[in-house]
Scaffold this active site. Sequence first.
Site, mmCIF file in Angstrom:
data_model
loop_
_atom_site.group_PDB
_atom_site.id
_atom_site.type_symbol
_atom_site.label_atom_id
_atom_site.label_comp_id
_atom_site.label_asym_id
_atom_site.label_seq_id
_atom_site.Cartn_x
_atom_site.Cartn_y
_atom_site.Cartn_z
ATOM 1 N N HIS A 110 0.860 -1.181 0.000
ATOM 2 C CA HIS A 110 0.000 0.000 0.000
ATOM 3 C C HIS A 110 0.895 1.229 0.000
ATOM 4 O O HIS A 110 1.955 1.247 0.632
ATOM 5 C CB HIS A 110 -0.883 -0.004 1.256
ATOM 6 C CG HIS A 110 -1.376 1.352 1.658
ATOM 7 N ND1 HIS A 110 -0.751 2.104 2.637
ATOM 8 C CD2 HIS A 110 -2.416 2.096 1.209
ATOM 9 C CE1 HIS A 110 -1.389 3.249 2.772
ATOM 10 N NE2 HIS A 110 -2.403 3.273 1.928
ATOM 11 N N ASN A 112 0.454 5.739 -0.205
ATOM 12 C CA ASN A 112 -0.410 6.903 -0.300
ATOM 13 C C ASN A 112 0.441 8.148 -0.120
ATOM 14 O O ASN A 112 1.279 8.198 0.783
ATOM 15 C CB ASN A 112 -1.511 6.849 0.768
ATOM 16 C CG ASN A 112 -2.338 8.123 0.821
ATOM 17 O OD1 ASN A 112 -2.005 9.065 1.538
ATOM 18 N ND2 ASN A 112 -3.405 8.145 0.054
ATOM 19 N N GLY A 266 -17.094 10.742 -0.346
ATOM 20 C CA GLY A 266 -16.281 10.277 -1.452
ATOM 21 C C GLY A 266 -16.936 9.149 -2.228
ATOM 22 O O GLY A 266 -17.996 8.634 -1.855
#
Length: 306
Positions: A110, A112, A266
């Site tokens: 992952h 971000n 979102g």
Amino acid sequence: MSALPTIDTDAVKAYLLGLQQTIVNELEIAGGQPFKTDSWLRDEGGGGVSRLIEGGDLFERAGVLFSHVKGKTLPPSASAHRPELSGRPWEAMGVSMVLHPRNPYIPTTHMNVRLFVAKSNNEPSQADIFWFGGGLDLTPYYPFEEDAKHFHQTCHDALAPFGSELYPRYKKWCDEYFYLKHRKETRGIGGIFYDDLSEPGFEQSFALMQSVGNSLLPAYMPIVNKRRLRAFGDEEREFQAYRRGRYVEFNLVFDRGTLFGLQSGGRTESILLSMPPMATWKYDWHAAEGSREAALNAFLTPRDWL
């Protein structure tokens, strides 16, 4: 009177879109199949581009997501640590990526990187407030010490130009953040995580974010190429699905990005693309003593990998 900070959101957006395309290009070459593209708009403001693979031979699910969204009032997950910013309009942009490989010997990863801006509300006494955040982490299903060392060394090298104190600080932050309190265990072997970064100024904070984003491919792809041809069977796939359950638990209970996305209205499809395509839960299950699966428990205990 000191000058207000210059926040170049156009430069950040251009970098993020380029990062998304660079990662997609590399993964398409590695996996031998194209990513789907799903562009979307958000009613309150902004939108994004989701790039994804479902059911691939190398990646059972891969999502590389760009979003640039705006809102009138900061959601609770963003203002919890900054109550003085509550009620302000906001703008956020970032690239978020999760790769769930099919082969259980390849870890899930992952990454971000993001910029958040709380707007001034057009009041003379206020200024726009910005902060950067992000990181990358590794979630193995079977322990390989050389993979963990390589991943952490790459994370270390990405932060080294910005100060020798940052890697141990951000590594500890990552170990503590990706911790399932109800299980009393970490999700994976960590990596680096940071948030609320603004103190060095915009340019330095942006440079650090770029270094972190650019480190994902050199940190992860050598591991993929080393493990992708290793044979596996039903037993390994079952254990992978069991451990993926921990991933789901963390994302739905603790992950700030997931909570922010849902609280801010979102796009649910994009937010939940981080979930593994299949996961299982077994009641009070424990790996057999001395098995490879049991060895993962000790492997996940935070340690100094360098």
